[in-house]
Design a protein around this motif. Structure first.
Motif, PDB file in Angstrom:
ATOM      1  N   ASN A 380     -65.949  -5.812 -65.576  1.00 15.11           N
ATOM      2  CA  ASN A 380     -67.398  -5.763 -65.336  1.00 15.11           C
ATOM      3  C   ASN A 380     -67.802  -4.527 -64.536  1.00 15.11           C
ATOM      4  O   ASN A 380     -68.812  -3.897 -64.830  1.00 15.11           O
ATOM      5  N   ARG A 383     -67.713  -1.512 -66.677  1.00 17.97           N
ATOM      6  CA  ARG A 383     -68.869  -1.506 -67.582  1.00 17.97           C
ATOM      7  C   ARG A 383     -70.139  -1.115 -66.804  1.00 17.97           C
ATOM      8  O   ARG A 383     -70.898  -0.243 -67.213  1.00 17.97           O
ATOM      9  N   GLU A 389     -67.171  -0.266 -72.233  1.00 15.38           N
ATOM     10  CA  GLU A 389     -67.189  -1.626 -72.778  1.00 15.38           C
ATOM     11  C   GLU A 389     -65.781  -2.018 -73.235  1.00 15.38           C
ATOM     12  O   GLU A 389     -64.973  -1.162 -73.583  1.00 15.38           O
ATOM     13  N   ASN A 390     -65.532  -3.305 -73.251  1.00 17.49           N
ATOM     14  CA  ASN A 390     -64.332  -3.869 -73.891  1.00 17.49           C
ATOM     15  C   ASN A 390     -63.016  -3.214 -73.505  1.00 17.49           C
ATOM     16  O   ASN A 390     -62.257  -2.745 -74.362  1.00 17.49           O
TER      17      ASN A 390
END
Ligand code: ADP
Ligand code: MG
Length: 520
Positions: A380, A383, A389-390
Motif C-alpha cells: 500500500n 502504491r 501497483e501490484n
C-alpha cells in the motif's frame, strides 16, 4: 484442394507453430529476465546489508571513538567535530522548586509558550498550561526586532490570561526559561550569541546578537517585568525535565528530525573552560553530536550520495545515518538503485522515486511495522507514495529488508553513541567502582548538587525524546537491544526511557532551579 492450397495451409501451420514457439520463448525469456533482475536486486540488497553491518566489535570501535572525540572536544575549541558546548547549566532541577515559571520554546516553525506552577517535592507540577503559535513565514526571514517582538507579544497575551491556580510570588518578577534550538555560543546561562540560523530561518541581523538580550528588550518594551533566567537548547531542556522527576538522569538524547545529546560532565574535565569552572563541580554539555564522525561508521554509497546532495555536505555525518530527516531517504536511494539496475518495480523507474526525500521516515516505519504474511502495508505504501501497483510478495520482501537494514544500523549506531557517553562518564561498567568514586570525590560540591557517584547510585538514566524514538517501535527495540549487547552485565544499571516533552517544561524547571524564588 489444389496443390497450391495445400502449400498455403502448410505454410500457415508452420507460421503458427513458429509464432507459438516465439511466444513461448518470449514468456520463458521474460521469466528468466525477471528472475535475473530479482537476483540482481537481491545482490544489491546483500551488498548494502554487508556495507551497513554493525557487528559488536565494530560498534565497540564507535563507542570508543565517541568517548575519544568527547574528550578532544572538551580539551580545546575546535579539537573535535563534536563542539561539546558548555551550557553554563551547573544546577539541575531537584523536584523541590516552588512557584510560577514560564517557558518560551522556539525551535522550528511553531513556537510555544508555557507556564507551570511548581509545588515542591510534595506538590510537584501543580498545574501547567501551554499554547502553540505558528511563526508567520515573513517573520522567519524578516528583522530581528520583528521576530522577537512577535514572540514578546504572544508571551504578553499569554501572561494576560494567567488564570486560577497560578500564583506569582508577590513583589517578584516572573522568570522565564528560553528554549532556543539553534546554534548558539553561550557566554553565561542567560546569554548567548546566535551563530547561524537553520530550519528555514534567515533573520540576518540577529546573527551575532545576544538572543536573550534581544527578547528581553522586547518584553520590557511591552511593560512586563519578566526576566529570562536561562537559555537552553531542547536537549538540555530534556535533561532538566528528566532530572526533575528522576535524580539518576545523567544523559538526554533527542532522536527526532535531527539528533543531539547532552549530559552532565565533571567541571574539571572541561579543560577548555580554563578557570571559569562552576562552583557546583559539574556542568551540562551540549554535545551537538549530530556532527560526530568516525572512520568506523559503516558508510555506504547511498550515504555518500545523500550527503553530497544536502545543503551541508560533509557535516552532520552521524545525524545523516541515524535521524528521522534522513532514514527514509537512505531507503529511497537503495530502492532507486534496485529500480534502475534491476527493474525491481517494472520496466520504468517510478518518477517520484527520483525525488529526494520523497519517502519519509514515517512511511518507512509504517512499512517496517507490517506484520502481515503478504506484507500488504508495504504494498500500500509503495502504491500510495510511488504509484507502484501490484507488487509481488518477493518485491515487497526486498523493500521490507531495506527498511530493516537502515533502521537497524541507525538504531545500533545511536546505541553506540549513548554507550560512548556512558563510557566517558565512567558508567559503562568498565571502570572499577573505586576509581569512579575516587575521581568524583575530588570534585567539590558533586554531592551537594544531588548527583550520587556511580558506585553508590546504582542506576544511570538516559532520557530520550523525539518523534523518531517515540513513534518508530522497531528502531527503539533495536536501539535498546544494542545498548544491552554493548553493556553486558552493566546494562542492569542503565535505564533508557522516554521523557516526553521535557524540552518545553525543562526550560521552565531550569529557570526555577537557578532562580532566587525557586530555591526558597
Ligand atoms: P522535531 O525533531 O522536528 O522537533 P519531533 O521530535 O516531533 O520534531 O520529530 C519529528 C520527526 O520524527 C519527523 O521529522 C520524523 O522524521 C520522525 N517521525 C515522526 N513520526 C514518525 C513515525 N511514525 N515513524 C518514524 N519516524 C517518525
Ligand atoms: Mg523537537
Amino acid at each position: 484442394m489444389g496443390k497450391a492450397a495445400v502449400v498455403v495451409v502448410a505454410g500457415v501451420a508452420i507460421v503458427c507453430a513458429a509464432a507459438a514457439c516465439a511466444a513461448a520463448a518470449v514468456v520463458v525469456s521474460s521469466r528468466m529476465r525477471v528472475r535475473s533482475q530479482r537476483r540482481h536486486a537481491r545482490n544489491v540488497l546483500q551488498e548494502f546489508q554487508e556495507a551497513c553491518s554493525t557487528p559488536l566489535p565494530r560498534l565497540r570501535q564507535v563507542v570508543d571513538a565517541m568517548a575519544v572525540e568527547m574528550h578532544a572536544g572538551l580539551v580545546s575549541e575546535g579539537g573535535s567535530r563534536l563542539k561539546m558546548l558548555p551550557t553554563f547549566v551547573d544546577r539541575l532541577p531537584h523536584g523541590d522548586e516552588k512557584g510560577l515559571y514560564y517557558a518560551v520554546d522556539l525551535g522550528g516553525t511553531n513556537f510555544r509558550v508555557l507556564r507551570v506552577q511548581l509545588g515542591g517535592k510534595q506538590g510537584r507540577v501543580i498545574k501547567q498550561e501551554y499554547e502553540e503559535v505558528a511563526i508567520p513565514p515573513e517573520l522567519m526571514i524578516g528583522s530581528s526586532e520583528e521576530l522577537f517582538d512577535f514572540i514578546a507579544k504572544e508571551l504578553s497575551s499569554f501572561v494576560a490570561r494567567e488564570g486560577d491556580g497560578f500564583r506569582p510570588v508577590a513583589g517578584q518578577s516572573r522568570e522565564i526559561g528560553f528554549t532556543f534550538s539553534f546554534p548558539v555560543q553561550q557566554t553565561a546561562l542567560n546569554s548567548g550569541t546566535l551563530l547561524n540560523w537553520t530550519k528555514g530561518f534567515k533573520v540576518v541581523d540577529a546573527i551575532g546578537q545576544d538572543v536573550v538580550a534581544a527578547l528581553q528588550t522586547c518584553i520590557r518594551k511591552r511593560g512586563h517585568e519578566m526576566r529570562i533566567a536561562a537559555l537552553v537548547n531542547d536537549t538540555v531542556g530534556t535533561l532538566a525535565g528528566g532530572r526533575y522527576w528522576n535524580e539518576d538522569v545523567m544523559i538526554a538524547v533527542i532522536l527526532g528530525t535531527g539528533t543531539n545529546a547532552a549530559y552532565v560532565e565533571r567541571a574539571q574535565a572541561i579543560s577548555k573552560c580554563g578557570n571559569v569552572l562552576p562552583k557546583s563541580g559539574q556542568m551540562v554539555i551540549n554535545m551537538e553530536w549530530g556532527n560526530f564522525w568516525s572512520s568506523h561508521l559503516p558508510r555506504t554509497q547511498a550515504d555518500e550520495a545523500l550527503d553530497n546532495e544536502t545543503m551541508n555536505p560533509g557535516e552532520q555525518g552521524f545525524e545523516k545515518m541515524i535521524s528521522g530527516m534522513y532514514l527514509g531517504d537512505v531507503v529511497r536511494r537503495v530502492l532507486l538503485k534496485m529500480a534502475q539496475e534491476a527493474a525491481l518495480f517494472g520496466p520504468n523507474v517510478p518518477r517520484k522515486m527520483l525525488e529526494a526525500f520523497s519517502l519519509g521516515t514515517p512511511d518507512m516505519s509504517k512499512m517496517h511495522a507490517d506484520e502481515s504474511s503478504d506484507l500488504k502495508v508495504v504494498g500500500n505504501v509503495l502504491r500510495d507514495v510511488y504509484g507502484i501497483e501490484n507488487t509481488s510478495l518477493a518485491v515487497r520482501k526486498i523493500v521490507y529488508e531495506v527498511c530493516d537494514t537502515v533502521a537497524e544500523r541507525g538504531a545500533r549506531l545511536a546505541a553506540a553513541g549513548i554507550v560512548g557517553i556512558l563510557k566517558k562518564i565512567g558508567r559503562d561498567g568498565t571502570h572499577s567502582k573505586w576509581k569512579v568514586a575516587s575521581e568524583q570525590n575530588h570534585v567539590n560540591g558533586w554531592e551537594e548538587v544531588g548527583s550520587p557517584v556511580a558506585s553508590e547510585c546504582g542506576k544511570t538514566v538516559v532520557a530520550m525524546d523525539g518523534g523518531l524514538y517515540e513513534r518508530y517501535s522497531k528502531f527503539r527495540a533495536y536501539m535498546q537491544a544494542a545498548v544491552v549487547e554493548l553493556l553486558g552485565d552493566a546494562s542492569k544499571d542503565v535505564v533508557v526511557e522516554l521523557s516526553k516533552d521535557g524540552s518545553g517544561i525543562g526550560a521552565a524547571l531550569l529557570a526555577a532551579s537557578v532562580s532566587q524564588n525557586g530555591r526558597k
